[in-house]
Design a protein around this motif. Structure first.
Motif, PDB file in Angstrom:
ATOM      1  N   MET A   1       0.851  -1.174   0.000  1.00 60.91           N
ATOM      2  CA  MET A   1       0.000   0.000   0.000  1.00 60.91           C
ATOM      3  C   MET A   1       0.900   1.241   0.000  1.00 60.91           C
ATOM      4  N   ASN A   2       0.598   2.154  -0.881  1.00 61.85           N
ATOM      5  CA  ASN A   2       1.358   3.391  -1.012  1.00 61.85           C
ATOM      6  C   ASN A   2       0.622   4.494  -0.257  1.00 61.85           C
ATOM      7  N   LEU A   3       1.234   5.025   0.808  1.00 61.53           N
ATOM      8  CA  LEU A   3       0.611   6.064   1.625  1.00 61.53           C
ATOM      9  C   LEU A   3       1.238   7.410   1.325  1.00 61.53           C
ATOM     10  N   ILE A   4       0.441   8.464   1.487  1.00 58.54           N
ATOM     11  CA  ILE A   4       0.932   9.821   1.242  1.00 58.54           C
ATOM     12  C   ILE A   4       0.425  10.762   2.327  1.00 58.54           C
ATOM     13  N   ASN A   5       1.289  11.673   2.743  1.00 51.63           N
ATOM     14  CA  ASN A   5       0.948  12.667   3.752  1.00 51.63           C
ATOM     15  C   ASN A   5       0.218  13.823   3.073  1.00 51.63           C
ATOM     16  N   ILE A   6      -0.984  14.142   3.567  1.00 58.04           N
ATOM     17  CA  ILE A   6      -1.755  15.251   2.984  1.00 58.04           C
ATOM     18  C   ILE A   6      -1.763  16.463   3.907  1.00 58.04           C
ATOM     19  N   GLY A   7      -0.904  16.435   4.918  1.00 61.92           N
ATOM     20  CA  GLY A   7      -0.760  17.580   5.812  1.00 61.92           C
ATOM     21  C   GLY A   7      -1.247  17.318   7.222  1.00 61.92           C
ATOM     22  N   PHE A   8      -0.550  17.915   8.188  1.00 60.97           N
ATOM     23  CA  PHE A   8      -0.902  17.860   9.610  1.00 60.97           C
ATOM     24  C   PHE A   8      -0.992  16.437  10.139  1.00 60.97           C
ATOM     25  N   GLY A   9      -0.131  15.562   9.639  1.00 59.75           N
ATOM     26  CA  GLY A   9      -0.100  14.192  10.107  1.00 59.75           C
ATOM     27  C   GLY A   9      -1.180  13.300   9.536  1.00 59.75           C
ATOM     28  N   ASN A  10      -1.942  13.780   8.588  1.00 56.96           N
ATOM     29  CA  ASN A  10      -2.996  12.984   7.944  1.00 56.96           C
ATOM     30  C   ASN A  10      -2.406  12.240   6.757  1.00 56.96           C
ATOM     31  N   ILE A  11      -2.652  10.935   6.718  1.00 54.88           N
ATOM     32  CA  ILE A  11      -2.079  10.085   5.681  1.00 54.88           C
ATOM     33  C   ILE A  11      -3.201   9.310   5.004  1.00 54.88           C
ATOM     34  N   VAL A  12      -3.137   9.230   3.671  1.00 56.34           N
ATOM     35  CA  VAL A  12      -4.163   8.503   2.904  1.00 56.34           C
ATOM     36  C   VAL A  12      -3.484   7.542   1.935  1.00 56.34           C
ATOM     37  N   SER A  13      -4.260   6.616   1.410  1.00 58.31           N
ATOM     38  CA  SER A  13      -3.763   5.664   0.430  1.00 58.31           C
ATOM     39  C   SER A  13      -3.693   6.325  -0.943  1.00 58.31           C
ATOM     40  N   ALA A  14      -2.502   6.417  -1.477  1.00 62.78           N
ATOM     41  CA  ALA A  14      -2.310   7.055  -2.782  1.00 62.78           C
ATOM     42  C   ALA A  14      -2.904   6.213  -3.909  1.00 62.78           C
ATOM     43  N   PRO A  68      -2.671  21.502  -3.958  1.00 65.76           N
ATOM     44  CA  PRO A  68      -2.696  20.345  -4.865  1.00 65.76           C
ATOM     45  C   PRO A  68      -1.328  20.041  -5.489  1.00 65.76           C
ATOM     46  N   GLU A  69      -0.575  21.067  -5.829  1.00 62.81           N
ATOM     47  CA  GLU A  69       0.747  20.864  -6.434  1.00 62.81           C
ATOM     48  C   GLU A  69       1.694  20.158  -5.462  1.00 62.81           C
ATOM     49  N   THR A  70       1.606  20.499  -4.187  1.00 61.62           N
ATOM     50  CA  THR A  70       2.443  19.852  -3.174  1.00 61.62           C
ATOM     51  C   THR A  70       2.076  18.383  -3.032  1.00 61.62           C
ATOM     52  N   ILE A  71       0.792  18.094  -3.031  1.00 66.66           N
ATOM     53  CA  ILE A  71       0.339  16.703  -2.942  1.00 66.66           C
ATOM     54  C   ILE A  71       0.803  15.934  -4.168  1.00 66.66           C
ATOM     55  N   LYS A  72       0.729  16.550  -5.337  1.00 67.39           N
ATOM     56  CA  LYS A  72       1.190  15.918  -6.580  1.00 67.39           C
ATOM     57  C   LYS A  72       2.670  15.578  -6.482  1.00 67.39           C
ATOM     58  N   GLN A  73       3.481  16.504  -5.980  1.00 71.68           N
ATOM     59  CA  GLN A  73       4.909  16.248  -5.838  1.00 71.68           C
ATOM     60  C   GLN A  73       5.165  15.110  -4.853  1.00 71.68           C
ATOM     61  N   ARG A  74       4.387  15.047  -3.802  1.00 72.09           N
ATOM     62  CA  ARG A  74       4.544  13.948  -2.852  1.00 72.09           C
ATOM     63  C   ARG A  74       4.165  12.614  -3.487  1.00 72.09           C
ATOM     64  N   LEU A  75       3.144  12.628  -4.336  1.00 70.56           N
ATOM     65  CA  LEU A  75       2.759  11.405  -5.047  1.00 70.56           C
ATOM     66  C   LEU A  75       3.870  10.937  -5.977  1.00 70.56           C
ATOM     67  N   GLU A  76       4.548  11.888  -6.578  1.00 69.88           N
ATOM     68  CA  GLU A  76       5.637  11.554  -7.486  1.00 69.88           C
ATOM     69  C   GLU A  76       6.930  11.227  -6.747  1.00 69.88           C
ATOM     70  N   GLY A  77       6.935  11.440  -5.428  1.00 70.32           N
ATOM     71  CA  GLY A  77       8.109  11.115  -4.635  1.00 70.32           C
ATOM     72  C   GLY A  77       9.128  12.226  -4.517  1.00 70.32           C
ATOM     73  N   LYS A  78       8.819  13.414  -5.045  1.00 67.26           N
ATOM     74  CA  LYS A  78       9.785  14.514  -5.001  1.00 67.26           C
ATOM     75  C   LYS A  78       9.811  15.212  -3.660  1.00 67.26           C
TER      76      LYS A  78
END
Length: 81
Positions: A1-14, A68-78
């Motif tokens: 499962m690939n998880l991503i931080n969406i801010g303030f310690g909140n993590i969701v399944s990418a 949204p751009e920050t979340i996109k970069q996190r999804l891409e691993g940058k």
């Protein structure tokens, strides 16, 4: 499962994300209102301004205070934290 931080310690399944959009348009505001009415809205903003609306394949909608751009970069691993 690939998880991503969406801010303030909140993590969701990418793997389940369909779209990441800005909350300003009327159709997105309607989508958020409908998700709230159906109890499928999750507010992950911690009281801050909503900057991104994340739509999942389950019909759930999550509000995030991260751009949204920050979340996109996190999804891409940058911008991994």
């Amino acid at each position: 499962m690939n998880l991503i931080n969406i801010g303030f310690g909140n993590i969701v399944s990418a793997d389940r994300i369909i779209a990441i959009v800005t909350p300003e348009s009327a159709p997105i505001k309607r989508l958020v209102r409908n998700a709230r009415d159906q109890y499928k809205l999750i507010d992950g903003t911690c009281g801050r301004r909503t900057r991104a609306v994340i739509i999942f394949n389950s019909g759930h909608v999550i509000l995030s205070a991260t751009m949204p751009e920050t979340i996109k970069q996190r999804l891409e691993g940058k911008g991994a934290e």
